[in-house]
Design an enzyme around this catalytic site. Structure first.
Site, PDB file in Angstrom:
ATOM      1  N   HIS A   1      10.177   0.590   0.574  1.00 52.35           N
ATOM      2  CA  HIS A   1       9.723  -0.359   1.587  1.00 52.35           C
ATOM      3  C   HIS A   1       9.527  -1.714   0.927  1.00 52.35           C
ATOM      4  O   HIS A   1       9.630  -1.842  -0.307  1.00 52.35           O
ATOM      5  CB  HIS A   1       8.424   0.124   2.242  1.00 52.35           C
ATOM      6  CG  HIS A   1       7.306   0.385   1.292  1.00 52.35           C
ATOM      7  ND1 HIS A   1       6.696  -0.603   0.573  1.00 52.35           N
ATOM      8  CD2 HIS A   1       6.693   1.536   0.927  1.00 52.35           C
ATOM      9  CE1 HIS A   1       5.750  -0.062  -0.178  1.00 52.35           C
ATOM     10  NE2 HIS A   1       5.733   1.232  -0.004  1.00 52.35           N
TER      11      HIS A   1
HETATM   12  P1  TYD Z   1       2.531   4.378   0.894  1.00 52.07           P
HETATM   13  O1  TYD Z   1       2.236   2.943   0.572  1.00 52.07           O
HETATM   14  O2  TYD Z   1       3.488   4.633   2.026  1.00 52.07           O
HETATM   15  O3  TYD Z   1       3.059   5.128  -0.418  1.00 52.07           O
HETATM   16  P2  TYD Z   1       4.436   4.964  -1.232  1.00 52.07           P
HETATM   17  O4  TYD Z   1       4.972   3.597  -0.913  1.00 52.07           O
HETATM   18  O5  TYD Z   1       4.051   5.133  -2.650  1.00 52.07           O
HETATM   19  O6  TYD Z   1       5.375   6.031  -0.819  1.00 52.07           O
HETATM   20  O7  TYD Z   1       1.148   5.110   1.148  1.00 52.07           O
HETATM   21  C1  TYD Z   1       1.056   6.506   1.338  1.00 52.07           C
HETATM   22  C2  TYD Z   1      -0.136   6.791   2.230  1.00 52.07           C
HETATM   23  O8  TYD Z   1      -1.354   6.309   1.641  1.00 52.07           O
HETATM   24  C3  TYD Z   1      -0.042   6.128   3.599  1.00 52.07           C
HETATM   25  O9  TYD Z   1      -0.492   7.058   4.563  1.00 52.07           O
HETATM   26  C4  TYD Z   1      -1.017   4.980   3.550  1.00 52.07           C
HETATM   27  C5  TYD Z   1      -2.025   5.399   2.505  1.00 52.07           C
HETATM   28  N1  TYD Z   1      -2.533   4.266   1.720  1.00 52.07           N
HETATM   29  C6  TYD Z   1      -3.803   3.771   1.993  1.00 52.07           C
HETATM   30  O10 TYD Z   1      -4.520   4.261   2.876  1.00 52.07           O
HETATM   31  N2  TYD Z   1      -4.262   2.713   1.255  1.00 52.07           N
HETATM   32  C7  TYD Z   1      -3.517   2.119   0.281  1.00 52.07           C
HETATM   33  O11 TYD Z   1      -3.966   1.144  -0.371  1.00 52.07           O
HETATM   34  C8  TYD Z   1      -2.192   2.639   0.034  1.00 52.07           C
HETATM   35  C9  TYD Z   1      -1.314   2.033  -1.020  1.00 52.07           C
HETATM   36  C10 TYD Z   1      -1.752   3.710   0.775  1.00 52.07           C
END
Ligand code: TYD
Length: 137
Positions: A54
């Site tokens: 993303h």
């Molecule tokens: P995400 O940013 O989509 O992870 P990645 O990019 O590493 O695959 O985040 C995964 C999950 O964690 C999503 O449900 C949102 C949550 N999250 C938070 O609640 N707070 C945060 O600061 C982050 C980074 C993620």
């Protein structure tokens, strides 16, 4: 369209070395070009898994391999560049609107991310075609 800043780049962080071991530190606005509002870390990643895929509209970040190694693939809309991170005193700076994926995690790797913004679900661009549209591609 949000302002597109400079390119991503590797930043060498201070490393204080003495006979007891090494110490690295980071101060927002001094060693990295933003104030730190959030830190999160990724760990226990099963073999072969990929994180990210993303971009953010406003958030800027520094990615550090505090332990172990992994690759960060960064796409600014003009093609992808892959960085292998394996030094705990080296950070990869990512401005907004850089599509990034994190992959090839080694066993027991620890990926620390320092972010310029608090978590905001609306800041994510999760659709690659939308990312290209925002980038004017
Ligand atoms: P995400 O940013 O989509 O992870 P990645 O990019 O590493 O695959 O985040 C995964 C999950 O964690 C999503 O449900 C949102 C949550 N999250 C938070 O609640 N707070 C945060 O600061 C982050 C980074 C993620």
């Amino acid at each position: 369209m949000p302002r597109i800043e400079e390119d991503c780049r590797l930043i060498d962080l201070p490393k204080i070395r003495d006979s007891r071991g090494n110490l690295t530190f980071v101060e927002g606005g001094r060693h990295i070009p933003f104030d730190i509002r959030r830190a999160f870390w990724i760990y226990d990643v099963p073999g072969g898994e990929m994180r990210g895929r993303h971009a953010y509209r406003r958030n800027r970040e520094i990615i550090i391999a505090v332990s172990g190694s992994f690759d960060v693939e960064v796409d600014n809309g003009n093609g992808a560049t892959r960085y292998q991170l394996n030094r705990s005193y080296c950070g990869l700076y990512l401005p907004p609107l850089h599509w990034r994926s994190i992959l090839n995690f080694s066993t027991n790797s620890l990926c620390l991310i320092l972010a310029s913004e608090k978590y905001d679900v609306t800041d994510y661009v999760r659709d690659y075609e939308e990312f290209c549209r925002i980038r004017g591609k």
